[in-house]
Design an enzyme around this catalytic site. Structure first.
Site, PDB file in Angstrom:
ATOM      1  N   THR A  27       0.872  -1.175   0.000  1.00  0.00           N
ATOM      2  CA  THR A  27       0.000   0.000   0.000  1.00  0.00           C
ATOM      3  C   THR A  27       0.912   1.229   0.000  1.00  0.00           C
ATOM      4  O   THR A  27       2.119   1.116   0.192  1.00  0.00           O
ATOM      5  CB  THR A  27      -0.892   0.049   1.263  1.00  0.00           C
ATOM      6  OG1 THR A  27      -0.036   0.150   2.406  1.00  0.00           O
ATOM      7  CG2 THR A  27      -1.754  -1.182   1.396  1.00  0.00           C
ATOM      8  N   ALA A  60       3.274  -1.223   4.920  1.00  0.00           N
ATOM      9  CA  ALA A  60       2.552  -0.051   5.431  1.00  0.00           C
ATOM     10  C   ALA A  60       3.542   1.111   5.477  1.00  0.00           C
ATOM     11  O   ALA A  60       4.579   1.023   6.146  1.00  0.00           O
ATOM     12  CB  ALA A  60       1.996  -0.349   6.821  1.00  0.00           C
ATOM     13  N   VAL A  86       7.552  -2.308   7.348  1.00  0.00           N
ATOM     14  CA  VAL A  86       7.589  -0.844   7.415  1.00  0.00           C
ATOM     15  C   VAL A  86       8.168  -0.296   6.107  1.00  0.00           C
ATOM     16  O   VAL A  86       9.306  -0.605   5.730  1.00  0.00           O
ATOM     17  CB  VAL A  86       8.423  -0.360   8.622  1.00  0.00           C
ATOM     18  CG1 VAL A  86       8.493   1.166   8.639  1.00  0.00           C
ATOM     19  CG2 VAL A  86       7.835  -0.893   9.929  1.00  0.00           C
ATOM     20  N   LYS A  87       7.344   0.493   5.423  1.00  0.00           N
ATOM     21  CA  LYS A  87       7.747   1.031   4.113  1.00  0.00           C
ATOM     22  C   LYS A  87       8.286   2.447   4.304  1.00  0.00           C
ATOM     23  O   LYS A  87       7.615   3.305   4.909  1.00  0.00           O
ATOM     24  CB  LYS A  87       6.530   1.016   3.187  1.00  0.00           C
ATOM     25  CG  LYS A  87       6.850   1.137   1.716  1.00  0.00           C
ATOM     26  CD  LYS A  87       5.577   0.870   0.916  1.00  0.00           C
ATOM     27  CE  LYS A  87       5.799   1.009  -0.567  1.00  0.00           C
ATOM     28  NZ  LYS A  87       4.523   0.932  -1.308  1.00  0.00           N
ATOM     29  N   LEU A  88       9.483   2.665   3.795  1.00  0.00           N
ATOM     30  CA  LEU A  88      10.200   3.928   4.024  1.00  0.00           C
ATOM     31  C   LEU A  88      10.639   4.523   2.692  1.00  0.00           C
ATOM     32  O   LEU A  88      11.021   3.779   1.779  1.00  0.00           O
ATOM     33  CB  LEU A  88      11.455   3.653   4.866  1.00  0.00           C
ATOM     34  CG  LEU A  88      11.197   3.024   6.241  1.00  0.00           C
ATOM     35  CD1 LEU A  88      12.402   2.218   6.697  1.00  0.00           C
ATOM     36  CD2 LEU A  88      10.860   4.115   7.245  1.00  0.00           C
TER      37      LEU A  88
END
Ligand code: G3P
Length: 218
Positions: A27, A60, A86-88
């Site tokens: 997402t 996310a 964890v999307k960075l």
């Protein structure tokens, strides 16, 4: 090759899951907004709902752009569910945050990758996934597949374990070509996954089988 679906739409995620070929979900803030999911509590609840629908990793994305904010948000996201990745963003702060999380065993996805150098840096920071945006490069007359190929070569040269997550997939041939190159994962819309099964000769052949069966069993 793992198949992720790139959406926050629960009905589409469910449809892909029911097909039996789904390995995860990605997402981003734009996809959440497209579904009308706004406000921190609703966003967090929506991630949990997605995790409860599928078995694999669910990326996310943090909204903060500073290091402390990314750590705070990332920790909150990671605590939501064991499937959360964890999307960075690929920025100086994002790379520092990626290293922080990878040192602590939290899965990460470094997004907005548009060059091989960025992908190398993401791997050095211990990213679980790096997300090169294939379609957006194609949109500006640049060969997105070539980038996937370059990253594959670099990661193989050094045995980096970071997985190449081909993102911004727009159609079935992106998926097929990424599979030929050896991308570890592709994330695309439901239409790109469903498109893989289409062929007019399959439809014609099936119609013939049905007609012949009916003729012989009247
Ligand atoms: O996973 C990244 C993806 O959401 C970007 O796709 O189609 O907005 O370029 P697109």
């Amino acid at each position: 090759m793992k198949f992720f679906i790139d959406t926050a739409n629960l009905a589409q995620i469910k449809e892909a899951q029911e097909l039996g070929v789904l390995d995860g979900v990605t997402t981003n803030p734009s996809l959440m907004a497209k579904e009308g999911i706004t406000g921190k509590d609703n966003i967090l609840k929506h991630y949990v709902a997605i995790c409860n629908l599928v078995e694999g990793d669910v990326s996310a994305e943090v909204n903060a752009i500073d290091y402390d904010g990314m750590i705070r948000e990332g920790e909150e996201l990671a605590e939501l569910h064991e499937q959360i990745v964890v999307k960075l963003p690929m920025t100086k702060e994002g790379i520092k945050a990626c290293k922080y999380f990878s040192d602590r065993g939290v899965k990460t996805n470094v997004t907005l990758i548009f060059s091989a150098g960025q992908a190398l840096l993401a791997a050095k920071a211990g990213a679980t996934y790096c997300s090169p945006f294939l379609g957006r490069l194609d949109d500006v007359s640049t060969d997105g597949l070539n980038l996937i190929d370059e990253i594959r070569q670099i990661y193989d040269n050094y045995g980096f374990e970071t997985q190449i997550l081909a993102a911004s997939i727009r159609h079935t041939m992106h998926i097929v070509n990424c599979a030929k190159i050896g991308a570890d994962v592709m994330t695309g819309p439901l239409s790109s996954i469903m498109g893989l099964m289409k062929h007019p000769l399959t439809d014609i052949g099936l119609a013939q089988f049905i007609a012949d069966f009916e003729k012989g069993n009247k």
